[in-house]
Design an enzyme around this catalytic site. Structure first.
Site, mmCIF file in Angstrom:
data_model
loop_
_atom_site.group_PDB
_atom_site.id
_atom_site.type_symbol
_atom_site.label_atom_id
_atom_site.label_comp_id
_atom_site.label_asym_id
_atom_site.label_seq_id
_atom_site.Cartn_x
_atom_site.Cartn_y
_atom_site.Cartn_z
ATOM 1 N N HIS A 71 3.368 9.449 -9.275
ATOM 2 C CA HIS A 71 4.024 9.670 -10.630
ATOM 3 C C HIS A 71 4.054 10.953 -11.176
ATOM 4 O O HIS A 71 4.812 11.441 -11.714
ATOM 5 C CB HIS A 71 3.589 8.501 -11.570
ATOM 6 C CG HIS A 71 3.624 7.058 -11.014
ATOM 7 N ND1 HIS A 71 2.981 5.851 -11.345
ATOM 8 C CD2 HIS A 71 4.549 6.472 -9.981
ATOM 9 C CE1 HIS A 71 3.331 5.117 -10.646
ATOM 10 N NE2 HIS A 71 4.390 5.208 -9.811
ATOM 11 N N HIS A 79 12.088 2.673 -11.473
ATOM 12 C CA HIS A 79 10.763 2.997 -10.979
ATOM 13 C C HIS A 79 10.752 3.323 -9.552
ATOM 14 O O HIS A 79 9.936 4.192 -9.235
ATOM 15 C CB HIS A 79 9.727 1.937 -11.276
ATOM 16 C CG HIS A 79 8.231 2.359 -11.042
ATOM 17 N ND1 HIS A 79 7.664 3.256 -12.001
ATOM 18 C CD2 HIS A 79 7.649 2.424 -9.876
ATOM 19 C CE1 HIS A 79 6.496 3.576 -11.253
ATOM 20 N NE2 HIS A 79 6.519 3.061 -10.269
ATOM 21 N N ASP A 133 9.385 6.615 -7.708
ATOM 22 C CA ASP A 133 8.292 6.845 -6.451
ATOM 23 C C ASP A 133 9.147 7.708 -5.625
ATOM 24 O O ASP A 133 8.278 8.305 -4.849
ATOM 25 C CB ASP A 133 8.025 5.399 -6.144
ATOM 26 C CG ASP A 133 7.062 4.352 -6.822
ATOM 27 O OD1 ASP A 133 6.206 5.289 -7.797
ATOM 28 O OD2 ASP A 133 7.130 3.192 -6.887
ATOM 29 N N HIS A 163 7.053 3.510 -0.369
ATOM 30 C CA HIS A 163 6.317 4.744 -0.027
ATOM 31 C C HIS A 163 6.317 4.866 1.236
ATOM 32 O O HIS A 163 6.481 5.987 1.686
ATOM 33 C CB HIS A 163 5.025 4.706 -0.762
ATOM 34 C CG HIS A 163 4.903 4.655 -2.251
ATOM 35 N ND1 HIS A 163 5.468 5.289 -2.821
ATOM 36 C CD2 HIS A 163 4.329 3.601 -2.950
ATOM 37 C CE1 HIS A 163 5.051 5.085 -4.231
ATOM 38 N NE2 HIS A 163 4.604 4.015 -4.363
#
Ligand SMILES: [Zn+2]
Length: 321
Positions: A87, A245, A249, A272
């Site tokens: 973040h 969000h 990421d 991720h």
């Protein structure tokens, strides 16, 4: 800052700025300080407060990634690690900060409210200044794709800047299929993405806790999704906060390429692990990218290269960080 200044020269922070919070996985208190840094140093994490040991540096680079299960973790061979880097890296990238030292006195970046907004505020407090060195971009020259189990991520050529296209598809009535497509500009990041928070499912909590994760998770830093409702009293900040969000990421993970990208990144049901695999695959193929100093210097685009599952490590199940 003017757009011309951003495009041509590297930047750093004008002053320091500090935020304090807890690590979402460790639950431990942590202080993070953003410092100015010299041209060509990139983003470097400085881990201080290690018992009886000197402060240590970790480059914010895809080579340093040691784990991607619930967050993007940077580390080195000695076991030094800084977790949940995505973040703050997304905020630095999107606001155009090329060089900075990110000092943390614990093993994890503070989760703050679960979004990138507190890091945007910290960068705003510090201010951004240009350095007497040209900015260098990574221009994507041909598509590079990693896919596995119905999930895929792809970087492809794009005329200008970074474009992020993210799609999620959760078998859950509150989320389902959500998509977002944005050109990553500072004002877009501020308005559309920065406030989108980390989310997680109530059904996963016991499993995460017993594995030693999410010990610091709370309604203050995570959108907690139960069977048919969001448990946080304030509800959601956007109806599609979840995919927003995921875009944050992705930007934080793409920042680990080490320079601003000129390319479009598409992530479908990724996380991720997938983001990291695509950046690694791009940088491993010298014919797929080049450094350029001018973002307008568009090179000839070559054919498609599908890397398939060969480079994909483990499973790309949707993660919740
Ligand atoms: Zn996240």
């Amino acid at each position: 800052m003017t757009k011309g200044m951003q495009a041509g020269r590297q930047t750093t922070l004008r002053e320091r700025a500090t935020v304090t919070g807890v690590g979402v996985h460790s639950g431990s208190p942590v202080t993070l300080t953003l410092h100015p840094a010299e041209a060509n140093s990139g983003i470097v994490f400085l881990r201080c407060g290690i018992d009886g040991k000197d402060d240590r540096e970790l480059a914010a680079n895809f080579h340093s990634v040691t784990a991607t299960e619930f967050a993007t973790v940077l580390g080195d061979a000695s076991g030094l690690a800084v977790s949940t880097t995505e973040h703050v890296l997304a905020a630095l990238y999107a606001l155009g900060v090329d060089n900075a030292i990110v000092e943390v006195d614990g093993p994890e970046v503070p989760i703050m409210d679960g979004s990138a907004a507190p890091f945007v505020a910290a960068i705003d407090q510090a201010g951004i200044t240009a350095l007497p060195a040209p900015r260098r971009y990574i221009q994507v020259l041909k598509p590079v794709r990693v896919s596995k189990n119905g999930c895929y991520g792809e970087l492809r050529p794009h005329l200008r800047g970074l474009r992020v296209e993210t799609e999620i598809d959760f078998d859950h009535p509150l989320i389902g299929r959500q998509t977002i497509e944005v050109d990553v500009e500072p004002y877009v990041f501020r308005d559309e993405l920065a406030r989108a928070r980390t989310f997680g499912f109530m059904r996963d909590v016991a499993k995460l806790w017993s594995a030693g994760y999410a010990l610091g998770a709370s309604f203050e830093n995570t959108v907690v999704v139960a069977e048919n409702r969001v448990l946080n009293a304030e509800g959601v900040r956007f109806p599609d906060e979840f995919v927003r969000h995921k875009a944050v990421d992705a930007i934080g993970d793409i920042a680990l390429a080490g320079a601003p990208l000129i390319g479009a990144y598409r992530s479908v049901r990724g996380g991720h692990k997938l983001n990291h695999a695509v950046v690694t695959a791009l940088m491993a193929d010298p014919s797929a990218w080049t450094y350029v100093e001018s973002p307008e210097a568009v090179r000839r685009v070559r054919g498609h290269a599908d890397l398939g599952a060969g480079l994909a490590a483990a499973a790309f199940g949707p993660d919740v960080s």
